[in-house]
Design an enzyme around this catalytic site. Structure first.
Site, PDB file in Angstrom:
ATOM      1  N   GLY A  20      -7.482   3.309  10.952  1.00 54.08           N
ATOM      2  CA  GLY A  20      -8.029   1.976  10.715  1.00 54.08           C
ATOM      3  C   GLY A  20      -8.161   1.580   9.264  1.00 54.08           C
ATOM      4  O   GLY A  20      -8.810   0.572   8.954  1.00 54.08           O
ATOM      5  N   THR A  21      -7.530   2.313   8.357  1.00 52.13           N
ATOM      6  CA  THR A  21      -7.662   1.961   6.939  1.00 52.13           C
ATOM      7  C   THR A  21      -7.036   0.601   6.625  1.00 52.13           C
ATOM      8  O   THR A  21      -7.577  -0.172   5.830  1.00 52.13           O
ATOM      9  CB  THR A  21      -7.022   3.036   6.035  1.00 52.13           C
ATOM     10  OG1 THR A  21      -5.694   3.316   6.505  1.00 52.13           O
ATOM     11  CG2 THR A  21      -7.835   4.314   6.048  1.00 52.13           C
ATOM     12  N   GLY A  22      -5.897   0.300   7.262  1.00 56.16           N
ATOM     13  CA  GLY A  22      -5.253  -0.986   7.016  1.00 56.16           C
ATOM     14  C   GLY A  22      -6.084  -2.152   7.521  1.00 56.16           C
ATOM     15  O   GLY A  22      -6.218  -3.183   6.845  1.00 56.16           O
ATOM     16  N   CYS A  23      -6.642  -1.988   8.711  1.00 59.90           N
ATOM     17  CA  CYS A  23      -7.516  -3.020   9.284  1.00 59.90           C
ATOM     18  C   CYS A  23      -8.726  -3.245   8.384  1.00 59.90           C
ATOM     19  O   CYS A  23      -9.113  -4.382   8.090  1.00 59.90           O
ATOM     20  CB  CYS A  23      -8.005  -2.600  10.678  1.00 59.90           C
ATOM     21  SG  CYS A  23      -6.714  -2.174  11.856  1.00 59.90           S
ATOM     22  N   LYS A  66       0.833  -1.198   0.000  1.00 60.28           N
ATOM     23  CA  LYS A  66       0.000   0.000   0.000  1.00 60.28           C
ATOM     24  C   LYS A  66       0.872   1.254   0.000  1.00 60.28           C
ATOM     25  O   LYS A  66       1.720   1.421   0.872  1.00 60.28           O
ATOM     26  CB  LYS A  66      -0.916  -0.010   1.224  1.00 60.28           C
ATOM     27  CG  LYS A  66      -1.817  -1.244   1.293  1.00 60.28           C
ATOM     28  CD  LYS A  66      -2.572  -1.341   2.596  1.00 60.28           C
ATOM     29  CE  LYS A  66      -1.668  -1.553   3.788  1.00 60.28           C
ATOM     30  NZ  LYS A  66      -2.400  -1.821   5.044  1.00 60.28           N
ATOM     31  N   THR A  79      -8.333   8.714   8.461  1.00 63.43           N
ATOM     32  CA  THR A  79      -7.708   7.513   7.893  1.00 63.43           C
ATOM     33  C   THR A  79      -7.345   6.485   8.968  1.00 63.43           C
ATOM     34  O   THR A  79      -6.602   5.545   8.700  1.00 63.43           O
ATOM     35  CB  THR A  79      -6.440   7.892   7.108  1.00 63.43           C
ATOM     36  OG1 THR A  79      -5.541   8.603   7.977  1.00 63.43           O
ATOM     37  CG2 THR A  79      -6.786   8.774   5.906  1.00 63.43           C
TER      38      THR A  79
END
Length: 271
Positions: free
Chosen positions: A213-216, A177, A211
């Site tokens: 918690g975007t990865g979760c 990412k 943004t």
């Protein structure tokens, strides 16, 4: 005729602020058409500004949660998030092997959006050696990828090569990412370890402070689409589309004084 759910298990930490961790995971799983279940690895006291404290869940309790879910309900896909100690990572790896869990999506969570460390230093080697090789896909952001590669990724032109190198190093497919780059365009690269091919997904960067918690959220969405029967490539594409739209939908909201959440339920998928 009896219907079945797409069963998705998250093994991760809890975020008391609701924007990341299992709270974000379960929202994303529901929004993307899955039935979300959880095994909590740690409790965190956090909000949009930062993490105040972390309390590890006892190892036996982590094992009991996973055993209870799988032995009765079963799972179609699994994602892991915050696994901040070597002991927890070893336990999860053991459970993955015990139940021969398929479609394991590993989000190698190391640092929160706020900058707070979520992975103990000595746990990094355990993550690399014991869990990452078991994954179908890992979803590192740029700082995490640099740690896993032990090398820097300077700009967007080097992302594609970095994703391929990372995949070959650990023998897993990689979604790298690129949101941390200071550029106007966000570039994400998916490298399929089986096909030995790269797919590049680019879009204009969304102006938003929300943004957290975007990865979760992204890794949970991918796991959910995988549980629903989509191919890995389709699941990655659908997951990226979902997170980008969720960020855009949540950009104008105000929640807390720091980095707020995305809008998980901007739309929902039906059967």
């Amino acid at each position: 005729m009896t219907k079945t759910y797409a069963r998705v298990l998250t093994i991760a930490g809890s975020d008391s602020g609701g924007g990341a961790g299992i709270q974000a995971d379960l929202k994303a799983m529901s929004a993307c058409g899955g039935y979300g279940m959880s095994a909590i690895t740690a409790l965190t006291a956090q909000n949009t500004v930062g993490v105040r404290s972390i309390h590890s869940v006892p190892i036996q309790m982590i094992e009991d949660q996973v055993n209870a879910v799988i032995e009765d309900i079963g799972v179609d896909a699994v994602k892991t998030g915050m696994l901040h100690s070597s002991e927890i990572i070893n336990t999860v790896a053991k459970l993955v092997k015990k139940f021969e869990l398929k479609h394991l999506i590993v989000d190698p969570v190391m640092v929160a959006t706020s900058g707070d460390k979520l992975l103990q230093d000595k746990a990094l080697d355990t993550l690399k050696k014991e869990l990452v090789p078991l994954a179908e896909l890992i979803t590192p952001n740029l700082p995490e990828a640099e740690i896993l590669l032990e090398d820097s990724i300077s700009d967007s032109s080097s992302i594609e090569n970095a994703a391929a190198t990372l995949a070959q190093k650990y023998g897993v497919s990689v979604l790298l990412k690129g949101g941390h780059l200071e550029e106007n365009e966000v570039i994400d690269v998916f490298y399929d370890i089986n096909k030995k091919t790269s797919s590049v997904y680019s879009a204009s960067k969304i102006d938003s402070k929300n943004t957290h918690g975007t990865g979760c959220t992204l890794s949970s969405a991918i796991a959910t689409f995988r549980a629903r029967g989509f191919s890995l490539e389709e699941s990655v594409k659908n997951g990226i589309d979902y997170i980008r739209k969720a960020i855009a939908a949540g950009a104008e909201y105000e929640l807390g004084s720091g980095s707020g959440p995305v809008k998980h339920f901007y739309q929902t998928w039906s059967d």
